[in-house]
Each structure stands twice: as C-alpha cells, then as structure tokens.
Scaffold this active site. Structure first.
Site, PDB file in Angstrom:
ATOM      1  CE  LYS A 130      -1.552   1.534   4.099  1.00  0.00           C
ATOM      2  NZ  LYS A 130      -1.210   2.933   4.429  1.00  0.00           N
ATOM      3  CG  ASN A 131       2.492   2.587   3.508  1.00  0.00           C
ATOM      4  OD1 ASN A 131       1.309   2.871   3.313  1.00  0.00           O
ATOM      5  ND2 ASN A 131       2.985   2.366   4.718  1.00  0.00           N
TER       6      ASN A 131
ATOM      7  NE  ARG B 207      -0.220  13.058   7.755  1.00  0.00           N
ATOM      8  CZ  ARG B 207       0.828  12.965   6.960  1.00  0.00           C
ATOM      9  NH1 ARG B 207       0.934  11.967   6.126  1.00  0.00           N
ATOM     10  NH2 ARG B 207       1.780  13.866   6.983  1.00  0.00           N
TER      11      ARG B 207
ATOM     12  CB  CYS C 139      -4.076  10.145  11.849  1.00  0.00           C
ATOM     13  SG  CYS C 139      -2.484   9.739  12.544  1.00  0.00           S
TER      14      CYS C 139
ATOM     15  NE  ARG D  92       1.208  10.839  10.347  1.00  0.00           N
ATOM     16  CZ  ARG D  92       0.714   9.780   9.715  1.00  0.00           C
ATOM     17  NH1 ARG D  92      -0.416   9.249  10.133  1.00  0.00           N
ATOM     18  NH2 ARG D  92       1.315   9.286   8.651  1.00  0.00           N
TER      19      ARG D  92
ATOM     20  CG  ASP E  50       3.890   1.676   9.457  1.00  0.00           C
ATOM     21  OD1 ASP E  50       4.076   1.864   8.250  1.00  0.00           O
ATOM     22  OD2 ASP E  50       3.611   2.590  10.261  1.00  0.00           O
TER      23      ASP E  50
ATOM     24  NE  ARG F 276      -6.960   4.359   5.922  1.00  0.00           N
ATOM     25  CZ  ARG F 276      -6.444   5.506   6.349  1.00  0.00           C
ATOM     26  NH1 ARG F 276      -6.793   5.991   7.523  1.00  0.00           N
ATOM     27  NH2 ARG F 276      -5.578   6.182   5.612  1.00  0.00           N
TER      28      ARG F 276
HETATM   29  C1  EPZ Z   1       4.632   6.972   5.968  1.00  0.00           C
HETATM   30  O1  EPZ Z   1       3.876   8.062   6.474  1.00  0.00           O
HETATM   31  C2  EPZ Z   1       3.705   5.765   6.008  1.00  0.00           C
HETATM   32  N1  EPZ Z   1       2.512   6.022   5.198  1.00  0.00           N
HETATM   33  C3  EPZ Z   1       3.282   5.483   7.454  1.00  0.00           C
HETATM   34  O2  EPZ Z   1       2.521   4.281   7.422  1.00  0.00           O
HETATM   35  C4  EPZ Z   1       4.534   5.243   8.287  1.00  0.00           C
HETATM   36  O3  EPZ Z   1       4.156   5.037   9.636  1.00  0.00           O
HETATM   37  C5  EPZ Z   1       5.452   6.471   8.184  1.00  0.00           C
HETATM   38  O4  EPZ Z   1       5.777   6.723   6.794  1.00  0.00           O
HETATM   39  C6  EPZ Z   1       6.761   6.271   8.934  1.00  0.00           C
HETATM   40  O5  EPZ Z   1       7.435   5.159   8.432  1.00  0.00           O
HETATM   41  C7  EPZ Z   1       2.596   5.922   3.854  1.00  0.00           C
HETATM   42  O6  EPZ Z   1       3.640   5.665   3.294  1.00  0.00           O
HETATM   43  C8  EPZ Z   1       1.314   6.138   3.086  1.00  0.00           C
HETATM   44  P1  EPZ Z   1       6.715  10.443   7.822  1.00  0.00           P
HETATM   45  P2  EPZ Z   1       4.483   9.571   6.366  1.00  0.00           P
HETATM   46  O7  EPZ Z   1       6.571  11.719   7.084  1.00  0.00           O
HETATM   47  O8  EPZ Z   1       5.347   9.688   5.204  1.00  0.00           O
HETATM   48  C9  EPZ Z   1       7.330  13.704  11.147  1.00  0.00           C
HETATM   49  C10 EPZ Z   1       0.686   2.886   7.844  1.00  0.00           C
HETATM   50  O9  EPZ Z   1       0.323   2.376   8.916  1.00  0.00           O
HETATM   51  N2  EPZ Z   1       7.094  14.673  10.059  1.00  0.00           N
HETATM   52  O10 EPZ Z   1       7.828   9.524   7.435  1.00  0.00           O
HETATM   53  O11 EPZ Z   1       3.319  10.502   6.497  1.00  0.00           O
HETATM   54  C11 EPZ Z   1       6.099  12.865  11.464  1.00  0.00           C
HETATM   55  O12 EPZ Z   1       5.226  13.538  12.358  1.00  0.00           O
HETATM   56  C12 EPZ Z   1       1.141   4.335   7.826  1.00  0.00           C
HETATM   57  O13 EPZ Z   1       0.760   2.293   6.746  1.00  0.00           O
HETATM   58  C13 EPZ Z   1       7.327  16.025  10.290  1.00  0.00           C
HETATM   59  O14 EPZ Z   1       7.715  16.423  11.382  1.00  0.00           O
HETATM   60  O15 EPZ Z   1       5.340   9.649   7.694  1.00  0.00           O
HETATM   61  C14 EPZ Z   1       6.722  11.644  12.070  1.00  0.00           C
HETATM   62  O16 EPZ Z   1       7.037  11.917  13.417  1.00  0.00           O
HETATM   63  C15 EPZ Z   1       0.922   5.036   9.143  1.00  0.00           C
HETATM   64  N3  EPZ Z   1       7.111  16.909   9.268  1.00  0.00           N
HETATM   65  C16 EPZ Z   1       8.011  11.464  11.263  1.00  0.00           C
HETATM   66  O17 EPZ Z   1       8.288  12.749  10.699  1.00  0.00           O
HETATM   67  C17 EPZ Z   1       6.690  16.495   8.022  1.00  0.00           C
HETATM   68  O18 EPZ Z   1       6.517  17.342   7.134  1.00  0.00           O
HETATM   69  C18 EPZ Z   1       7.916  10.436  10.146  1.00  0.00           C
HETATM   70  O19 EPZ Z   1       6.770  10.743   9.393  1.00  0.00           O
HETATM   71  C19 EPZ Z   1       6.458  15.112   7.813  1.00  0.00           C
HETATM   72  C20 EPZ Z   1       6.681  14.219   8.841  1.00  0.00           C
END
Ligand code: EPZ
Length: 433
Positions: A22-23, A95, A119, A124, A317, A409
C-alpha cells in the site's frame, strides 16, 4: 459498520502470498500525474486506501482503467491537467493524499491540496513537504485549509529534508517526484531510505527521470523536461508481511509466506529471532526482496527491548503488532516509539484483553503474562487494529472488534487470509452512531 468476532485458541498453519505494498502503491499512483502517457502498475493491492486514491486521481483529471482479468493491474493517464484541487473530504479520509502535491505542481504548475488533518496517533505535520517544495522555488500559500502551490518551473536545489523525528517518507516522495521535472540538479540530504522510496525512484527512472541514490540518505535528481509512459510492478508489502509473520509467531503456528520481502525486514526479523519466532528462507536462490519463507516459533517467547526508527531500523508500523506478541513473553519488554510518540491507541484496548502494560510517555513496559482474555474492543487506526486481531486469535474466549474499516485500509480481506490458515474470524455488521 463492519466488525469482527474472533474465537481464541488459534494456531495458524498453511500458506499465503503477500500482496503488493500500500505504502509503495500510493506514491506510485500519484507519480502518474507527472507523465505524458499511460502508467501501468501491477500487483496493486485491493484496499480502501487504493480506492480512495483512484477517486482522488479521477477528480484530478486522470483516466484510470482496471484490468478486467487482473484487478491488481491499473493504468492511469492524465486527461484533464486543468484539474488541480484535491478536496478536503477525500484528503481527510486518507492523509497520504498529500503525495499528489509534488507531482501536480511540477507537471501542472499549480496544486491545491487540503491540509491533511491529524490521525489517531496525533498531529501529522507536512512542514517538511512544504519546505522541500519551496526550496524548489514553488510558491506555497495556505488558503481556507488548502495548501496552494504554484510554480512556472521548479528549480533544482540542494535540500536538507530532515525533521525532529528524522526523515519523512512521503516528504521524500513528494520532493523527489517534483524534482524530476525541475530545471537543473536537486540533491535531497536526509532523504527517507524506505524500500517504498526506492520503488518510486524505479518507476520515475522508467518514465525517463534521472535519479540516483534512492535508498540512501542522499538522493540526486537531474531534472528533465518531460516524463513518458512506463510499466511497473509494485513491491511486496513489508508491513503486511511482518504482520503475518508475527501472527504465525503469536499463535505458535507453522506457516509459509510467499513473495515475502525478507531483506526489507531485517530489523524486525532479527528481533523476532531473538524472541523465539524464526523466519527461514525456503530457497536461498530466490530474490531476497520477494521469496518464500517458513515461520515457526518457540513455545515460550523471550521479552525484548525495541525502539522504532526510520528505515532500516525497526518500523513504527509493526510496533503495535509486536506489543501484542510480547504481551505473552516470559518477562518484561520495553517498547519505545521514536517516530510517532503518541502511537499507542492500542494500549488501552490491549489492556482490556489482560495485557499488562505500563505507559510512560513514548515508552511502554510490557509485563509478559501467560494468557490474554477475549473482550469487546474497538479499532482506532490501521496497525492498532491488526494488533487486536492478533491478540484476539490467541485470547481465551471470544473477542469482538468494531470499526474494522480501519483494518481494511491496509489489509485486503484479513479475516479470509487468516481463516485460510485456521483462524476463526467472522465479519458482521453492527449499527453504530
Ligand atoms: C509513511 O507516512 C507511512 N505512510 C506510514 O505508514 C509510516 O508510519 C510512516 O511513513 C513512517 O514510516 C505511507 O507511506 C502512506 P513520515 P508519512 O513523514 O510519510 C514527522 C501505515 O500504517 N514529520 O515519514 O506521512 C512525522 O510527524 C502508515 O501504513 C514532520 O515532522 O510519515 C513523524 O514523526 C501510518 N514533518 C516522522 O516525521 C513532516 O513534514 C515520520 O513521518 C512530515 C513528517
């Protein structure tokens, strides 16, 4: 609304295949917005998030065709590039819709994407996405809850994309995708190294992009004027794979998993081996990123100390699923969530099932217990839901889980997959306000 009724006392045996990721699929689908010509994706999983992305891309002027003979094959083509608004009522349900922002502003010079809300596990932010696109000379404004990005042509730059919790997966996807059509060279420092980013770079390069370094913290992109058609097969879902390996372990089962992305899961597999859940490759000649494995486990599991990290560390995850597993270990485990410090919606529900959990901030101590007790619980987010299913399968008595739409999902027909290996899960309807 759908719910599950799970009879405890399950021991999983049998063989299943791991679906496409999915990701990986979501940013791969968004990348089609960059192309002059059709993009065909194979091994796309059948999930509600994918259906939402199809709906979003259709609203953004794409023609999307699903192969009649193979529902996992999608062909996406830009038809009306004047559509540039990703509406709130789609973005708020998923998201990851934010990953259309970079491709759209790069190819259509304008993108308006509703600011994603929070979420179940907290705020996020998307500040890294916006900082990265601004560095490429996009003009970013916030208008009535929408992110509005405009640029005549993006300009390549060297960008540091690290945040307080390390790299951003979708932030890297957005900036890397946008940079493919920028003028000049872009360097992304502190890029996410996840396999899904590598898969996206593979598709973009097949479309004519010039990306090197994907999978490392430093990605370089030489901008080009146009990207063309391409075909791509989505890599297996490492989180679904890890979830089913843990399911085999928690039930003291013996299962075979095909198209298992072994080398994308080395951190969890190392930890599982130490706990007493063993994942063996059936054939060392196969592709280590998509091979057949057998999962078995010791009867008594050892506790562990685990901290979630950006890839290649232990994935956030799989944190909830591991908590269910070590709830039954011999001794106390410590689980620290370093990516999403609030990602503990499953703690209260797992405690209702008899797990002995003590939370202090971003850390939970898990006192292993001899058994869990079936109970009515509620799903709250995708991986927390998976955790409750795992616990329900081994609890004494029945467990009911409401709001399993969260599960749908990211897991295609999870109850059918688990029932094919001996579980006893019934999906039924409940009336909920
Ligand atoms: C991806 O989300 C995945 N989703 C998430 O999987 C996964 O948990 C996450 O990466 C971390 O591995 C998809 O790929 C669709 P991040 P993403 O930006 O990209 C902070 C699931 O269960 N951050 O890597 O949105 C954020 O708050 C989902 O399949 C900022 O501070 O996550 C977090 O603490 C849930 N500013 C960290 O970085 C930003 O602009 C990592 O988030 C963006 C993120």
């Amino acid at each position: 609304m759908d719910a599950f009724r799970i009879k405890g006392g399950t021991r999983l045996t049998g063989r299943i295949r791991i679906d496409g990721s999915k990701n990986a699929a979501l940013p791969l689908m968004a990348a089609a917005l960059l192309a002059d010509g059709p993009i065909t994706l194979r091994n796309v999983p059948e999930l509600s998030d994918i259906k939402n992305m199809i709906r979003l891309l259709s609203e953004l002027g794409c023609n999307i065709h699903r192969d009649q003979d193979d529902p996992g094959t999608l062909t996406i083509e830009n038809a009306d590039v004047k559509q540039t608004h990703a509406r709130y009522d789609i973005v708020r349900t998923m998201r990851a819709s934010v990953c259309v922002l970079g491709p759209m502003v790069a190819r259509r010079q304008r993108a308006s994407v509703a600011m994603p809300g929070g979420c179940a596990f907290g705020h996020r932010p998307v500040d890294l996405h916006l900082r990265g696109l601004e560095a490429l000379a996009a003009r970013i404004q916030l208008r009535e809850g929408d992110i509005v990005a405009t640029a005549d042509r993006l300009q390549g730059r060297t960008i540091f994309l690290g945040g307080p919790f390390g790299s951003s997966v979708l932030g890297t996807a957005n900036v890397m995708s946008a940079a493919t059509l920028a003028q000049g060279k872009t360097v992304i420092e502190s890029a996410a190294c996840e396999p899904e980013v590598v898969d996206l770079a593979r598709l973009l390069n097949a479309m004519g992009a010039r990306i090197t370094g994907a999978g490392s913290p430093r990605i370089e992109i030489e901008g080009v004027d146009q990207l063309g058609p391409a075909e791509h097969t989505v890599l297996p879902d490492r989180i679904v794979a890890g979830t089913y390996a843990i399911a085999a372990g928690i039930t003291n089962g013996d299962v075979i998993l095909d198209e298992f992305p072994y080398d994308s899961l080395l951190a969890p597999l190392d930890l599982l081996d130490n706990i007493g859940v063993h994942v063996h490759k059936l054939d060392n000649q196969q592709d280590p990123f998509s091979c057949s494995v057998q999962v078995t486990s010791e009867r008594r599991l050892k506790p562990c100390v685990l901290s979630t990290q950006p890839y290649p560390g232990f994935p956030t995850d799989l944190q909830a699923q591991m908590m269910a597993l070590v709830s039954l270990a011999d001794g106390n485990s410590i689980i620290t969530e370093k990516i999403f410090p609030e990602r503990f919606m499953h703690v209260a529900e797992l405690s209702r099932m008899g797990a002995q959990l003590i939370r202090q901030g971003a850390t939970v101590m898990v006192q292993g217990t001899s058994s869990l007790i079936g109970a009515p619980v509620m799903a709250s987010d995708l991986r927390a839901s998976a955790c409750l299913v795992l616990a329900g399968m081994v609890a004494d008595g029945d467990t009911t889980i409401t709001r399993v739409y969260h599960l749908d999902r990211g897991y295609a027909s999870m109850e059918k997959v688990l029932n094919s290996m001996g579980a006893d899960i019934t999906r039924y309807q409940v009336d909920e306000p």
